[in-house]
Design an enzyme around this catalytic site. Structure first.
Site, PDB file in Angstrom:
ATOM      1  N   THR A   1      30.192   4.755 -49.009  1.00  0.00           N
ATOM      2  CA  THR A   1      29.779   5.038 -47.627  1.00  0.00           C
ATOM      3  C   THR A   1      30.193   6.427 -47.172  1.00  0.00           C
ATOM      4  OG1 THR A   1      29.912   2.725 -47.006  1.00  0.00           O
ATOM      5  CG2 THR A   1      30.162   4.284 -45.223  1.00  0.00           C
TER       6      THR A   1
ATOM      7  N   ASP B   1      26.534   3.445 -54.611  1.00  0.00           N
ATOM      8  CA  ASP B   1      27.222   2.436 -53.820  1.00  0.00           C
ATOM      9  C   ASP B   1      28.109   1.703 -54.825  1.00  0.00           C
ATOM     10  OD1 ASP B   1      27.631  -0.281 -52.737  1.00  0.00           O
ATOM     11  OD2 ASP B   1      26.263   0.357 -51.169  1.00  0.00           O
TER      12      ASP B   1
ATOM     13  N   THR C   1      34.152   1.495 -50.855  1.00  0.00           N
ATOM     14  CA  THR C   1      35.258   0.567 -50.621  1.00  0.00           C
ATOM     15  C   THR C   1      35.030  -0.810 -51.268  1.00  0.00           C
ATOM     16  OG1 THR C   1      34.320  -0.170 -48.521  1.00  0.00           O
ATOM     17  CG2 THR C   1      35.884   1.666 -48.435  1.00  0.00           C
TER      18      THR C   1
HETATM   19  N1  ASP Z   1      28.827  -0.410 -49.980  1.00  0.00           N
HETATM   20  C1  ASP Z   1      29.765   0.691 -49.852  1.00  0.00           C
HETATM   21  C2  ASP Z   1      30.342   0.984 -51.221  1.00  0.00           C
HETATM   22  O1  ASP Z   1      31.198   0.282 -51.681  1.00  0.00           O
HETATM   23  C3  ASP Z   1      30.821   0.354 -48.858  1.00  0.00           C
HETATM   24  C4  ASP Z   1      31.825   1.469 -48.560  1.00  0.00           C
HETATM   25  O2  ASP Z   1      31.954   2.459 -49.251  1.00  0.00           O
HETATM   26  O3  ASP Z   1      32.540   1.304 -47.545  1.00  0.00           O
HETATM   27  O4  ASP Z   1      29.910   1.893 -51.874  1.00  0.00           O
END
Ligand code: ASP
Length: 347
Positions: free
Chosen positions: A13, A67, A99
């Site tokens: 993200t 992602d 994340t």
């Molecule tokens: N879907 C994203 C990822 O893991 C979520 C994030 O980065 O907060 O790439």
């Protein structure tokens, strides 16, 4: 000589933007490094960190920025290889990562990169870096302090860690805790290693000791692993159905301190799995605490079948460790290694 930091950008993200620039609600998609860098001028050449602390940054992106829900073990092997190839030339490493699977990657890298004497810190953010309320700038700025410890007179943190919001945790003790809170990660069974508030407090007595030997990469991972979470009313035959002919490891998320229904069906299902030479490890569904096989009758019988206790390992650490142990060890060594505290992943 100044401080040299290597930044590996893998996606997440933090570097995403709406796929339709005219529609802020369109799905987020990953952008390249140059896009992300515009929002953090302090990391450019002659930016704040280079002018005030003499920090030099080197950037590298994965070929495909993703992602993190799209990552698999091949991505972990690629990341470990990139770190290994650059290890001698830098003081610290930052991996910018989504994340969703950050705790899995951090856990896997902690086993794959043994003998660390330098920090490898993963970070990302809940809101993209372009967003006016983003947490990305704080998280990246904090990660720079960990990777660039020399420039800030901080003790070296020689392990794979996750830096998020105002905390740094041991990577293989961490879980993604919230899809929403800026405090996105938690470390339920091990205290934070660094707290970055207005002033920075670090707890070196909790760090792994820096290795005296060279970095050793052990990146063989066996993915023939199944992970099952129990629930009241679950049918024992679900276990036999899920476990395939080629399964090598089974992780069961048990109730409480390692408890499983003691019905003849469940006992038979686990016995069958064990008779097929499959390694079985119990971890707990609880947020905090540990498996203690034999504490209750409802776990004793499984201990007798040779089930291994996962202790207080997180789901992420248990899974990465099972793949790593099955990929690198044989025979009795497998359960011995699972029970051993290899890099601070279990108490
Ligand atoms: N879907 C994203 C990822 O893991 C979520 C994030 O980065 O907060 O790439």
């Amino acid at each position: 000589m100044g401080t040299r930091i290597f930044i590996l950008y893998t996606g997440g993200t933090i570097g995403m933007a709406p796929s339709d620039p005219a529609n802020p609600n369109s799905p987020l998609e990953p952008k390249d490094w140059s896009y992300l860098q515009q929002f953090m001028p302090s990391i450019r050449e002659n930016g704040y960190f280079s002018k005030t602390r003499g920090i030099e940054f080197t950037y590298h992106s994965l070929d495909l920025i993703l992602d993190s829900s799209q990552f698999n073990t091949e991505h972990w092997i690629t990341m470990a290889g990139i770190i290994r190839n650059n290890y001698d030339d830098y003081d610290g490493f930052i991996i910018i990562h989504g994340t969703d699977t950050m705790a899995y990657t951090a856990s896997a890298l902690s086993f794959m990169l043994l003998g660390l004497s330098k920090p490898i810190v993963l970070t990302g953010s809940q809101l993209p870096i372009f967003h006016p309320r983003t947490d990305a700038v704080t998280n990246l700025g904090n990660a720079i302090h960990i990777a660039g410890h020399k420039a800030f007179d901080m003790p070296v943190l020689p392990e794979v860690s996750i830096c998020f919001e105002d905390r740094v945790y041991r990577g293989n003790r961490t879980i993604k805790f919230s899809t929403n809170d800026f405090k996105g990660f938690a470390s339920p069974n091990y205290p934070p290693l660094v707290e970055l508030e207005e002033s920075i407090r670090f707890f070196p007595q909790l760090y792994n000791r820096p290795a005296e030997s060279d970095l050793q990469i052990m990146n063989s991972l066996d993915t023939r692993v199944i992970s099952i979470s129990l629930f009241p009313g679950m049918r024992a035959e679900s276990i036999s159905r899920l476990v395939g002919d080629d399964t090598k490891g089974l992780i069961i998320h048990t109730f409480g301190a390692g408890n499983v229904p003691c019905t003849p069906e469940f006992i038979r299902a686990i016995e069958e799995v064990r008779n097929n030479g499959i390694t079985v490890m119990f971890i707990t569904q609880c947020y905090n605490g540990s498996v203690e096989l034999g504490k209750y009758k409802s776990s004793q019988v499984f201990r007798e079948l040779g089930v291994v206790s996962g202790g207080d390992m997180t789901n992420e650490a248990a899974l990465a460790k099972m793949m790593w142990v099955l990929g690198n060890f044989r025979g009795d060594e497998i359960s011995k290694k699972l029970l051993e505290n290899v890099v601070g992943e279990r108490s």
